[in-house]
Design a protein around this motif. Structure first.
Motif: not given
Ligand SMILES: Cc1ncc(COP(=O)(O)O)c(C=O)c1O
Length: 384
Positions: A61-63, A88, A135, A139, A164, A189-190
């Motif tokens: 995932s994004g993290t 974030f 960022e 979000t 990010d 997923q975005k």
């Molecule tokens: C701006 C932003 N950064 C990081 C993340 C973290 O990504 P993930 O939940 O896919 O690990 C998200 C997820 O919602 C996000 O919107």
């Protein structure tokens, strides 16, 4: 029967043709068939990121991409500046601290951004800064940081700029090379219209030089290894094969629509949403005109006297519309209307009418139907 609509700011709806791609029999990843998918995805991702740099696809995932952006470019005790005004941004600081980075966090209240001028001052006071983390679309608050101005400040220093763009890239204007962004992150997923499970990370020549010197521990998220694999149209580890295939189909849809049209669609729907909620007396984040809202979600303040936690659950359970609530200190205080990815002009109408039904049921007094009407007017003015 309750028909479901996924309008959160991630995960986002997946187009039918993309879903069907994932229903095909599985193929092996070390095959010419899959090498072609990787190569096509790579070129299409370069288009989305507007870059000539490598764009690595990671199965995470994004993290995971956030963590990779720390471990691959920095070394223990390096100094990093983190711009944080939401959950974030705070996560970047947490990851840096977990890896023993010397963090300077420039914090702004939730709903605000951190200005380039503040960063410039901090960089002057800390010329040994190795990286700046920020960022693009925060979000958790619905705020868009002024990445272009931030990049101008970082460009003339030794530091790299890590952005990010997880809830922005592929939906809002983003020009990695032209704006001089060193490391850019995105998530599947975005805007990419596929399920969670892939993240993307691209890095510039300046960042690559730092990568060569980086001594932080890394194993799974090793971008040097991934870059070498990408050059052979493969991946270091077993990838999420079905998601890579789904991505191929989704990226082709994005290319067909074109980045400019995608950006315009998101901007129009976002404007319709913001004006719509304001027309029924609701306020949004950010609260001051000097801070820009994100075009991929709208963070709406819960009106006084209304149970904020009930708005998303009522919309979901009674009307089939999934949005997101507030996080951390904003829990119960805002709700977040997503308008991101596979999201058309009629989707915003569905989302707003469900919001109105829920608000009415919870006792909020407003001109019933006005937000839907307002959104229709904005859309009509732009389309006719
Ligand atoms: C701006 C932003 N950064 C990081 C993340 C973290 O990504 P993930 O939940 O896919 O690990 C998200 C997820 O919602 C996000 O919107």
């Amino acid at each position: 029967m309750l028909k479901h609509f996924l309008y959160s700011p991630g995960p986002t709806p997946v187009p039918e043709e993309v879903l069907l791609e994932m229903a095909n029999p599985l193929i092996h990843h070390r095959t010419p068939q899959f090498f072609k998918i990787i190569q096509e995805n790579f070129e299409l991702l370069q288009y989305i990121f507007q870059t000539k740099n490598p764009v690595i696809t990671i199965t995470s995932s994004g993290t995971g991409a956030m963590e990779a952006s720390v471990t691959n470019f920095l070394s223990p005790k390096d100094k990093a500046i983190v711009l944080s005004a939401g959950k974030f941004g705070e996560r970047f600081a947490e990851i840096c601290r977990a890896y023993n980075i010397n963090v300077i966090e420039i914090k702004a209240p939730y709903g605000m951004d951190v200005k380039a001028e503040e960063l410039e001052k901090a960089l002057k006071q800390n010329p040994d800064t190795k990286a700046v983390f920020t960022e693009y679309s925060e979000t958790s608050t619905g705020v868009a940081f002024d990445i272009k101005s931030i990049a101008k400040v970082v460009k003339n220093t030794e530091a790299i700029l890590v952005v990010d763009g997880i809830s922005a890239i592929g939906a809002m204007e983003f020009k990695m090379d032209e704006w001089a962004i060193d490391v850019a992150l995105a998530g599947s997923q975005k805007a990419f219209m596929i399920p969670p499970g892939l993240s993307f990370i691209s890095f510039s020549e300046k960042a690559k030089k730092m990568m060569e010197k980086s001594t932080l521990p890394k194993y799974y998220f090793n971008l040097t290894k991934e870059k070498e694999s990408l050059e052979k149209n493969t991946t270091a580890w077993t990838p999420a094969i079905s998601l890579f295939i789904a991505l191929n189909s989704a990226l082709k849809l994005m290319k067909k629509e074109g980045l400019e049209s995608i950006t315009k669609r998101h901007a129009l729907i976002a404007e319709a949403c913001r004006k719509a909620v304001q027309s029924i007396g609701l306020s949004i984040l950010p609260v001051v005109p000097a801070v820009k809202p994100s075009d991929t979600l709208t963070a709406v303040k819960v009106p006084a006297g209304i149970d904020g936690l009930k708005i998303p659950s009522l919309m979901r359970d009674k009307y089939g519309v999934t949005i997101a609530g507030g996080q951390e200190s904003l829990k119960g205080k805002i709700f977040r209307l997503g308008h991101l990815g596979y999201f058309g002009i009629s989707d915003i109408i569905i989302e707003l009418q469900a919001m109105e039904l829920a608000l009415k049921e919870l006792g909020y007094k407003f001109d019933y139907g006005k937000s839907v009407f307002t959104a229709q007017k904005v859309i009509e003015e732009h389309l006719l």
